[in-house]
Design a protein around this motif. Structure first.
Motif, PDB file in Angstrom:
ATOM      1  N   VAL A  41     -22.198 -39.307  12.883  1.00 20.50           N
ATOM      2  CA  VAL A  41     -22.507 -38.601  14.131  1.00 20.50           C
ATOM      3  C   VAL A  41     -23.663 -39.289  14.861  1.00 20.50           C
ATOM      4  O   VAL A  41     -23.638 -39.452  16.085  1.00 20.50           O
ATOM      5  N   LEU A  76     -22.191 -36.018   7.181  1.00 25.18           N
ATOM      6  CA  LEU A  76     -21.723 -36.282   8.542  1.00 25.18           C
ATOM      7  C   LEU A  76     -22.739 -37.011   9.412  1.00 25.18           C
ATOM      8  O   LEU A  76     -22.367 -37.657  10.394  1.00 25.18           O
ATOM      9  N   VAL A  85     -14.990 -32.882  12.270  1.00 19.62           N
ATOM     10  CA  VAL A  85     -16.003 -32.880  13.329  1.00 19.62           C
ATOM     11  C   VAL A  85     -15.319 -32.870  14.705  1.00 19.62           C
ATOM     12  O   VAL A  85     -14.424 -33.687  14.968  1.00 19.62           O
ATOM     13  N   LEU A 116     -18.254 -27.952  13.628  1.00 19.04           N
ATOM     14  CA  LEU A 116     -18.046 -28.550  12.308  1.00 19.04           C
ATOM     15  C   LEU A 116     -17.369 -27.552  11.365  1.00 19.04           C
ATOM     16  O   LEU A 116     -17.766 -26.378  11.326  1.00 19.04           O
ATOM     17  N   LEU A 124     -21.611 -29.941  18.909  1.00 20.96           N
ATOM     18  CA  LEU A 124     -20.841 -30.174  17.682  1.00 20.96           C
ATOM     19  C   LEU A 124     -20.177 -28.876  17.230  1.00 20.96           C
ATOM     20  O   LEU A 124     -20.808 -27.815  17.248  1.00 20.96           O
TER      21      LEU A 124
END
Lengths: 350, 350
Positions: free
Chosen positions: B142, B138, B261, B156, B154
């Motif tokens: 990001v 990720l 996300v 996740l 965040l």
């Protein structure tokens, strides 16, 4: 067949996967029904199916077959539900509908008995809707925590089983698994895509894969499933402004929807209190000792009635936010069970 | 073997699954290396393995074998990495370590070349760490969005492949899939659990299931994987206070980690701008037309270098929050590729 004052129940769509679970539930649960009438398309008429230990002949769904029905449990495709629900309601039946047709209608209550049983009392069109299976995987646990702390927002990521797409979903996964089992597939670009024959209801292979798309289409990038979970959660909790973000993902599981939940509340949360709330919540089983292998999985939740909740953690940076993981059988609480619970509520509003 | 001023590279752990991908990458990429030396445990010594089109004999890892090495790529278990990294560094090699041993150390930079290449220049212990495969799935996407808008928090949820657990994970999934393929399993409580023989590295069946537990243990209910993704994301982005909540879930996929996300930024976001940022980001491929079946899946990302990003949506209730879905090959960018990129960076800091 019983006689007397007990209400007559009609089951519409008794022959599908959900219908089969539903007949099982009607046989297992406290029997509050007089006659149970099984109705289906003309091609299924004449079949005999077991309910409450008796073989019951399936009747063709027509206006006559709906005469004298007190409660009608609809497990039909959307178009058939749209056609027949008003007919059954006009004949005096309370319709419990599991399709997507009526869930968003203002004059149709959307009911989860553990959360908003009261809403089933007001049904201007004679119809009560039962939510989507993904909403039902999380709503009982979320609702219990909301009662305690006041929900402020939700971020949800789903792990949805193929039986949520009906028999075609299950058949597709089983066929694709047979095609990849015993191979070295899953290590090269596109090797799974080339090996499986037919994606069935999915826009990508589901064996050895996850598919971040569930639903019939998109609006501004959101799938119909994602928008449904958001709208239904708001409606059931009576919070039309609740911020809800959902990512719906299909996974290679036969039955059992799971959801990773990030829930923010108006008040500070603690894990011990969350455990107490979830352990006491009707319809929830707490399963939370991950160090000892105790956490919910779809393989354990399948075939059971409750929502399994675990992996409960307080967000490390936000004392008002809780993370947890829930699993539920999408054919039982996610479909058949919730509608039977609504039917029982309507038949004996207590 | 080349001669001259080109640096000598040692690969430690060349015989495993990541080692195999790594040798492929060294053969495919622009060749900046002089000698490439393959080192492994004594039982693998003497084997010949292909690199850059030549068969290279594997040497037993010992002090002598580390003489004259400029860059040492470590793909060893934690205990072996802890033992040998200081030895290689003391002999003058820059150690690029992929184990968990050094990632959290203050005096060891944790590097993703697309994000924080600068950090690789300061290495007081002669060691540069490469992140966990889940973080690497990720972080490139990001990081690109953070550069544009300033990350604020965040949330996740992961969908992690079994090859993240090494060959034992892959073998376990393949064996369990063979045991459930062609059956009606996955519809009754515990039927999958009873049918599969041996859970391998997992605390629950992984075929026809998802397992919301990844890592070696728990702290306050958080697994080691969840804590690692949080700590590594903070360290790579240079944001030690960034709020990060992670739920790590293992899924029955061979290779390819995915992450749903929810990212909140200091500024308002739009989907067209997010598309521009992701399409322009090094190491990211944008794949986002879900209505036409264009979205990232692990089956498509496997065997490829970039992070695949799609399902980009602005949160409906928060103009500063973005939802998206990323997939990456956990053996390539998630392990071998990132360490090779760091090695190239160290060899030619440009």
């Amino acid at each position: 067949m019983k006689t007397g004052g007990e209400p007559t129940l009609a089951v519409l769509g008794a022959t599908g996967a959900v219908g089969s679970v539903l007949r099982g539930l009607l046989s297992e649960r406290r029997d509050v029904w007089g006659e149970i009438r099984l109705l289906a398309s003309p091609r299924s008429a004449g079949r005999k199916l077991p309910v409450r230990g008796e073989e019951v002949e399936v009747l063709a769904l027509d206006e006559e077959a709906l005469e004298g029905v007190d409660v009608a449990l609809f497990h039909l495709p959307d178009d058939a539900a749209a056609q027949w629900a008003p007919v059954a309601a006009a004949k005096g039946a309370v319709v419990i509908d599991s399709s997507a047709v009526f869930r968003a209608e203002d004059d149709v209550p959307l009911v989860v008995p553990e959360i908003n049983a009261h809403a089933a009392r007001v049904r201007p069109r004679g119809i009560v809707a039962s939510p989507d299976c993904t909403t039902l995987a999380l709503i009982v646990a979320v609702g219990a925590l909301h009662s305690a702390w006041g929900l402020e927002s939700l971020v949800l990521s789903t792990y949805q089983a193929v039986s949520g797409s009906g028999r075609e979903g299950v058949d597709t996964l089983r066929r694709q698994l047979a095609e990849v089992a015993g191979t070295d597939l899953g290590t090269k670009p596109g090797d799974v895509r080339r090996a499986v024959t037919g994606a069935g209801p999915y826009p990508a292979p589901i064996a050895l894969n996850v598919v971040p798309f569930a639903g019939a289409g998109t609006t501004d990038g959101w799938t119909t499933d994602e928008m449904a979970v958001r709208a239904e959660t708001r409606k059931i909790l009576g919070m039309p402004q609740l911020p809800v973000s959902v990512t719906c993902v299909r996974v290679p599981v036969v039955t059992g929807h799971s959801v990773a939940v990030h829930a923010r509340f108006e008040n500070e949360v603690t894990v011990p209190q969350a455990h107490e709330i979830l352990a006491a919540a009707p319809g929830v089983v707490l399963c939370d000792a991950p160090g000892e292998g105790e956490f919910p999985t779809p393989a354990d939740a399948v075939g059971t009635d409750p929502t399994w909740a675990g992996r409960v953690r307080r967000a490390l940076d936000d004392p008002q936010a809780l993370e947890f993981f829930v699993c539920g059988d999408n054919l039982r609480k996610g479909a058949a069970l919730n509608s039977v619970q609504i039917a029982e509520l309507v038949a004996s509003p207590g």
